[in-house]
Design a protein around this motif. Structure first.
Motif, PDB file in Angstrom:
ATOM      1  N   PRO A  15       0.802  -1.233   0.000  1.00 55.03           N
ATOM      2  CA  PRO A  15       0.000   0.000   0.000  1.00 55.03           C
ATOM      3  C   PRO A  15       0.833   1.281   0.000  1.00 55.03           C
ATOM      4  N   GLU A  61      -8.230  -4.870  -1.540  1.00 54.38           N
ATOM      5  CA  GLU A  61      -7.766  -4.002  -0.450  1.00 54.38           C
ATOM      6  C   GLU A  61      -7.692  -2.551  -0.907  1.00 54.38           C
ATOM      7  N   ARG A  65      -9.732   0.848   0.370  1.00 53.18           N
ATOM      8  CA  ARG A  65      -9.043   2.067   0.793  1.00 53.18           C
ATOM      9  C   ARG A  65      -9.492   3.294   0.008  1.00 53.18           C
TER      10      ARG A  65
END
Length: 536
Positions: A15, A61, A65
């Protein structure tokens, strides 16, 4: 306002990746499954499944986000099946004005992207800062040095990071505890079982997809056990730290006929994909030493693999490519032995290494260096053939780490840039460090005769063949002295034994076993048609 397509590659599942830290509001993040990346070498099905499952979980994911994500699945009807082509197709689809991407893990992609920097739709390349060092850092360290040995690089890394340092001195009074890490495995010692991760619907779908499209590749999917999310990777990290690290160093060079994993971490695949970071691994290991839970030789050996060796080979790769890949200092031109694909060989050590690789997409570093690598070296296998095989069959094999290890460390094909001597060995080494020989029909104590271990005569043949290049090496002076003291009759008998083995050794030039991209694209098109016909 800038509207980039942010291309995230399969080994960039982090990330905090440079391209994901502060993208503009109009950015579209793209992850692309393409046939070309699964077939330029015939990657192990578990390796392909690991990458695709991890990519799909990471895409989910990113959506959670708040990122705008486009995911190109392998069997999408409009998938271009090539990474560059698919990224440019998506950029045009979303009206993007550039494509941003972090440095990939292979020169071929880096070069292809560089060629598009000034295209009508330009590519912008960002540095990968997830490592301790950049290629520029390594180049600065290497500049003006006559020798690029790991040990000197590693010591500077320790000083720079402070890992295992006591003021300006190394913990324990020495930099390297490798001499403590060479014990064979006792018969009574059994390594703990590795974690088994739950396969969710996403992973199961990927496994079915890979079985359908890449089932003709070497390797089995049955034993798939890899972490495909950061949470699963952290489970593996905790397991290693708590259950394996204390004995990791002592048995780092041991080989077992029955157990493929022993006390090794198996974290490299997750680390290379970006599910774990090198800093958290090194710092976690250091804490175990500081808190008295793991001995220094184990912790130092583990940290050296990551802070030292991993950073070192990456620096070599990026500062020496593309010429590095063509190195062949020992002039080896042989095809890969066919048993590297089939596992059919009477050499027990090699058969078990191939079988474990087939079943797990994994073999630990001593199996790679001193079994499959050593045998390839002694059998004059060409660097290109062995490098492509290693890149294909191991789940943790990215070219930036695989190529220097194979070409430089295993085959000494870089002329000694990485290692001061070849890592060649006879059957006596295998007998000392493993229990293979007790299950093998060959006798490691014999050099000639029907029951003699072939590695013994191959070893002496190798030394004879390369005496002009290697005999002046100070580290090989003793062994060449032993060779010189042998009678002509003994040397002739060993030479004949080795040549007879090599003459009878089945070889395969088909180390690129997968079809080309066009063939794979047609296969996918047929698969999509079949699925549509079967759908109610």
């Amino acid at each position: 306002m800038s509207r980039p397509l942010v291309l995230v590659l399969g080994d960039q599942l982090t990330p905090t990746l440079a391209s994901l830290r502060d993208p503009p509001d109009g950015a579209v993040v793209a992850l692309c499954e393409v046939a070309a990346e699964g077939t330029y070498v015939p990657h192990h099905p578990q390796k392909i499944a690991l990458i695709l499952a991890a990519m799909r979980h990471f895409a989910a994911e990113l959506r959670d986000r708040g990122f705008r994500v486009h995911y190109s699945a392998l069997d999408d009807a409009d998938n271009a099946q090539g990474l560059i082509q698919e990224a440019e197709r998506l950029a045009a689809l979303y009206g993007c004005d550039e494509i941003q991407v972090v440095r990939p893990g292979e020169w071929r992609l880096w070069q292809a992207m560089h060629e598009r920097v000034r295209a009508a739709l330009p590519w912008r390349l960002l540095e990968d800062d997830r490592f301790y060092t950049t290629p520029d850092d390594f180049a600065a360290w290497a500049r003006g040095r006559k020798s690029l040995r790991l040990e000197y690089f590693y010591r500077e890394q320790r000083r720079r990071t402070g890992l295992l340092m006591e003021d300006d001195q190394p913990a324990g009074g020495q930099w390297n505890f490798d001499h403590d890490n060479r014990e064979p495995l006792p018969e009574s010692l059994t390594a703990p079982e590795p974690p088994h991760h739950r396969r969710d619907a996403v992973t199961e779908e990927v496994l079915a997809l890979v079985a359908e499209h890449f089932g003709d590749h070497f390797g089995s999917l049955e034993g798939f056990h890899w972490p495909v999310t950061r949470r699963q990777a952290l489970v593996d990290l905790r397991h290693f730290i708590q259950h394996l690290l204390p004995e990791f160093g002592r048995y780092q060079d041991a080989i077992s006929d029955a157990e493929p994993f022993l006390f090794h971490s198996r974290l490299a695949a997750a680390l290379n994909l970006g599910l774990l970071s090198p800093r958290e691994l090194c710092e976690a290991a250091e804490r175990e030493y500081l808190e008295g839970h793991a001995p220094l030789n184990s912790v130092e050996g583990f940290i050296r693999q990551i802070l030292g060796w991993r950073e070192y080979v990456r620096g070599l790769y990026w500062t020496r490519m593309p010429d590095y890949k063509t190195g062949n200092a020992l002039g080896a031109e042989g095809d890969l032995p066919a048993c590297y694909w089939s596992g059919e060989t009477e050499l027990r050590c090699l058969a078990r290494a191939i079988e474990m690789t087939r079943d797990n997409a994994y073999a630990h570093h001593i199996q790679r260096l001193m079994v499959t690598g050593n045998i390839a070296l002694l059998c004059d296998v060409s660097p290109e053939a062995l490098c492509d095989w290693y890149l294909a069959v191991y789940a943790d094999a990215c070219e930036w780490v695989e190529l220097p290890n194979t070409l430089g460390m295993v085959l000494h094909a870089d002329g000694g840039l990485m290692g001061s001597k070849p890592y060649c060995a006879s059957g006596k080494y295998i007998d000392r460090m493993s229990d293979h020989c007790r299950h093998c029909r060959f006798d490691p104590k014999r050099v000639t005769g029907d029951d003699a271990c072939p590695l013994n005569s191959l070893y002496w043949r190798f030394l004879e063949r390369h005496a002009e290049t290697l005999s002046a090496n100070p580290r090989m002076k003793l062994i060449y002295g032993s060779l010189a003291r042998m009678s002509d009759e003994k040397r002739s008998a060993m030479r004949e034994q080795a040549e007879a083995f090599l003459a009878a050794l089945p070889r395969s030039s088909a180390w690129r076993q997968a079809g080309d991209v066009e063939e794979r694209r047609r296969h996918l098109a047929g698969y999509r048609t079949t699925r549509q016909e079967e759908t109610p």
